[in-house]
Design an enzyme around this catalytic site. Structure first.
Site, PDB file in Angstrom:
ATOM      1  N   ASP A 230     -21.106 -50.474  71.753  1.00  0.00           N
ATOM      2  CA  ASP A 230     -21.392 -49.445  70.739  1.00  0.00           C
ATOM      3  C   ASP A 230     -22.695 -48.792  71.130  1.00  0.00           C
ATOM      4  O   ASP A 230     -23.744 -49.465  71.153  1.00  0.00           O
ATOM      5  CB  ASP A 230     -21.508 -50.085  69.350  1.00  0.00           C
TER       6      ASP A 230
ATOM      7  N   CYS B  58     -25.178 -61.051  63.567  1.00  0.00           N
ATOM      8  CA  CYS B  58     -24.483 -59.942  62.890  1.00  0.00           C
ATOM      9  C   CYS B  58     -25.164 -58.592  63.111  1.00  0.00           C
ATOM     10  O   CYS B  58     -26.367 -58.448  62.928  1.00  0.00           O
ATOM     11  CB  CYS B  58     -24.428 -60.225  61.385  1.00  0.00           C
TER      12      CYS B  58
ATOM     13  N   ARG C   6     -17.166 -41.695  61.749  1.00  0.00           N
ATOM     14  CA  ARG C   6     -17.785 -41.458  63.053  1.00  0.00           C
ATOM     15  C   ARG C   6     -16.825 -40.728  63.999  1.00  0.00           C
ATOM     16  O   ARG C   6     -17.221 -39.943  64.828  1.00  0.00           O
ATOM     17  CB  ARG C   6     -18.160 -42.816  63.663  1.00  0.00           C
ATOM     18  N   TYR C   7     -15.533 -41.045  63.890  1.00  0.00           N
ATOM     19  CA  TYR C   7     -14.504 -40.465  64.755  1.00  0.00           C
ATOM     20  C   TYR C   7     -13.569 -39.628  63.878  1.00  0.00           C
ATOM     21  O   TYR C   7     -13.386 -39.937  62.700  1.00  0.00           O
ATOM     22  CB  TYR C   7     -13.689 -41.572  65.433  1.00  0.00           C
TER      23      TYR C   7
ATOM     24  N   ARG D 138     -24.708 -56.052  61.257  1.00  0.00           N
ATOM     25  CA  ARG D 138     -25.045 -55.440  59.965  1.00  0.00           C
ATOM     26  C   ARG D 138     -25.884 -56.414  59.141  1.00  0.00           C
ATOM     27  O   ARG D 138     -25.809 -56.422  57.914  1.00  0.00           O
ATOM     28  CB  ARG D 138     -23.774 -55.048  59.197  1.00  0.00           C
TER      29      ARG D 138
ATOM     30  N   LYS E 270     -18.225 -45.816  70.495  1.00  0.00           N
ATOM     31  CA  LYS E 270     -17.948 -46.881  71.463  1.00  0.00           C
ATOM     32  C   LYS E 270     -17.687 -46.297  72.843  1.00  0.00           C
ATOM     33  O   LYS E 270     -17.171 -45.193  72.973  1.00  0.00           O
ATOM     34  CB  LYS E 270     -16.711 -47.663  71.022  1.00  0.00           C
TER      35      LYS E 270
ATOM     36  N   ARG F 128     -10.289 -41.566  61.856  1.00  0.00           N
ATOM     37  CA  ARG F 128     -10.393 -42.826  61.131  1.00  0.00           C
ATOM     38  C   ARG F 128     -11.736 -42.957  60.428  1.00  0.00           C
ATOM     39  O   ARG F 128     -12.730 -42.391  60.890  1.00  0.00           O
ATOM     40  CB  ARG F 128     -10.183 -44.019  62.056  1.00  0.00           C
TER      41      ARG F 128
ATOM     42  N   ASP G 295     -24.866 -56.181  69.948  1.00  0.00           N
ATOM     43  CA  ASP G 295     -25.654 -55.015  69.545  1.00  0.00           C
ATOM     44  C   ASP G 295     -27.143 -55.355  69.453  1.00  0.00           C
ATOM     45  O   ASP G 295     -27.528 -56.517  69.454  1.00  0.00           O
ATOM     46  CB  ASP G 295     -25.153 -54.506  68.190  1.00  0.00           C
TER      47      ASP G 295
ATOM     48  N   CYS H 242     -20.060 -61.887  52.859  1.00  0.00           N
ATOM     49  CA  CYS H 242     -19.185 -62.554  53.833  1.00  0.00           C
ATOM     50  C   CYS H 242     -19.083 -64.028  53.459  1.00  0.00           C
ATOM     51  O   CYS H 242     -20.000 -64.572  52.841  1.00  0.00           O
ATOM     52  CB  CYS H 242     -19.772 -62.459  55.235  1.00  0.00           C
TER      53      CYS H 242
ATOM     54  N   CYS I  87     -23.098 -64.677  60.223  1.00  0.00           N
ATOM     55  CA  CYS I  87     -23.225 -64.885  61.664  1.00  0.00           C
ATOM     56  C   CYS I  87     -24.649 -64.544  62.059  1.00  0.00           C
ATOM     57  O   CYS I  87     -25.182 -63.502  61.643  1.00  0.00           O
ATOM     58  CB  CYS I  87     -22.233 -63.986  62.385  1.00  0.00           C
TER      59      CYS I  87
END
Ligand code: SF4
Length: 351
Positions: free
Chosen positions: A311, A111, A91-92, A113, A318, A95, A274, A104, A108
């Site tokens: 985000d 979450c 995205r950037y 995702r 971000k 990185r 999000d 996981c 959560c």
């Protein structure tokens, strides 16, 4: 000591007293839709008699998850729009995310995702997909940092982690490898000498970003796991999701940020929640979040101040939610300027 196992079915949760019998059917409907797992250290941490327990709220399925609002979306931060090959999000410029695994140790309830992780999720990269992801990184000299996320990369075996680190270590232009994980707090025993050793690679700097949302997550075992990582020479930073009913309180946030610092972890990100499906019961407004963060400024040491981050829905990256890049636009709406200088609105105008 008994080797307890994670709770991953509604029957498990009812038997442990974490879901009431009269809520079984609703919990089952949620579990049909989204993955469930609660590790033994978290089960021990939950006060089952407290209907508002902030640990339970993060991990025990809630009927509110069955409600999806029109503005919520399966890929809220737009990973897919920036995924040139399987497992990579670029995205950037400097990185990339490397998502090697979509499993996981816990799931959560908020979450971002949640449509991608879990036993039914996108799974683990095949050897061929991992080869292609590593080749992508090797072919992009501008990539200075690789961020292993997922899923939680620390569920991988030390052997697989070591293999991945060795392959990244062979790429000259990659200088930093960052792991995003919840393991030190949700499964601290996993942080043993073999795993720690696997995270290090000669000539590269390893950062470990710990995701924790409430000061109670810093149990004695969690603090010891963090100490093992830091004592091994790795830098640690934090990430926290601002969550209604968990940490949307200046005193709780202060205690959490101080816990990070006291355990040699620099507070880094405080994420605005999000627009993930079925998570509206966790979401504050941006105005509420900004007011809360404002209360920490000056009152609490600068060491304890995270960057409050939104985000931008749609994959625009971000933005500092408490900066001049975010302006009130009336009626609870905000105008945002992304890192490319483009303007967006939050909440977003259309899905
Ligand atoms: S550990 Fe991270 S990726 Fe996994 S369920 Fe929690 S927020 Fe999602």
């Amino acid at each position: 000591m008994t080797a307890a196992r994670s709770l991953s079915t509604v029957d498990d949760l009812v038997a442990a007293g974490l879901v009431r019998e009269d809520r079984r059917a609703q919990a089952a409907a949620v579990a049909e839709r989204y993955a469930v797992a609660v590790t033994p250290p978290l089960v021990a941490l939950i006060d089952a008699d407290d209907p508002d327990d902030p640990i339970a709220r993060q991990f025990v399925p809630d009927a509110a998850e069955l409600v999806t609002l029109p503005e919520e979306r399966a890929d809220p931060i737009g990973d897919l729009a920036h995924s040139p090959v399987e497992g990579i999000v670029h995205r950037y410029p400097d990185r990339v995310l490397l998502k090697a695994v979509h499993v996981c140790p816990v799931y959560c309830r908020f979450c971002f995702r949640r449509e991608m992780v879990g036993p039914e999720g996108l799974g683990t990269l095949t050897p061929a997909e991992l080869d292609a992801a590593i080749a992508y990184i090797a072919g992009r000299p501008e990539v200075w940092e690789v961020i292993l996320t997922g899923g939680d990369p620390l569920v991988l075996s030390p052997r697989r982690l070591r293999d991945m680190m060795e392959r990244l270590a062979a790429i000259d232009h990659v200088k930093i490898v960052r792991f995003h994980t919840r393991v030190p707090v949700v499964d601290p025993a996993r942080i043993d000498a073999a795993l720690i050793d696997a995270l290090k690679a000669s000539g590269k700097t390893t950062y470990v970003a710990l995701h924790a949302n409430h000061p109670r997550e810093f149990t004695e075992d969690a603090r010891a796991a963090v100490a093992r990582i830091v004592d091994a020479g790795m830098m640690m930073i934090s990430q926290t999701v601002l969550l209604k009913g968990v940490n949307d309180d200046a005193d709780v946030l202060t205690a959490l940020m101080r816990s990070f610092v006291e355990n040699r972890i620099k507070p880094y990100y405080l994420h605005h929640p999000d627009l993930a499906p079925g998570t509206s019961h966790f979401r504050l407004s941006l105005a509420e979040g900004r007011a809360l963060v404002e209360r920490l400024r000056g009152r609490v040491s600068g060491l304890c101040q995270p960057a409050y981050i939104l985000d931008i829905p749609g994959g625009h990256g971000k933005v500092r939610a408490d900066s001049m890049a975010v302006e009130e636009a009336g009626d609870g709406c905000f105008r945002l300027r992304d890192f490319r200088g483009e303007t967006h609105f939050y909440p977003p105008e259309e899905n």
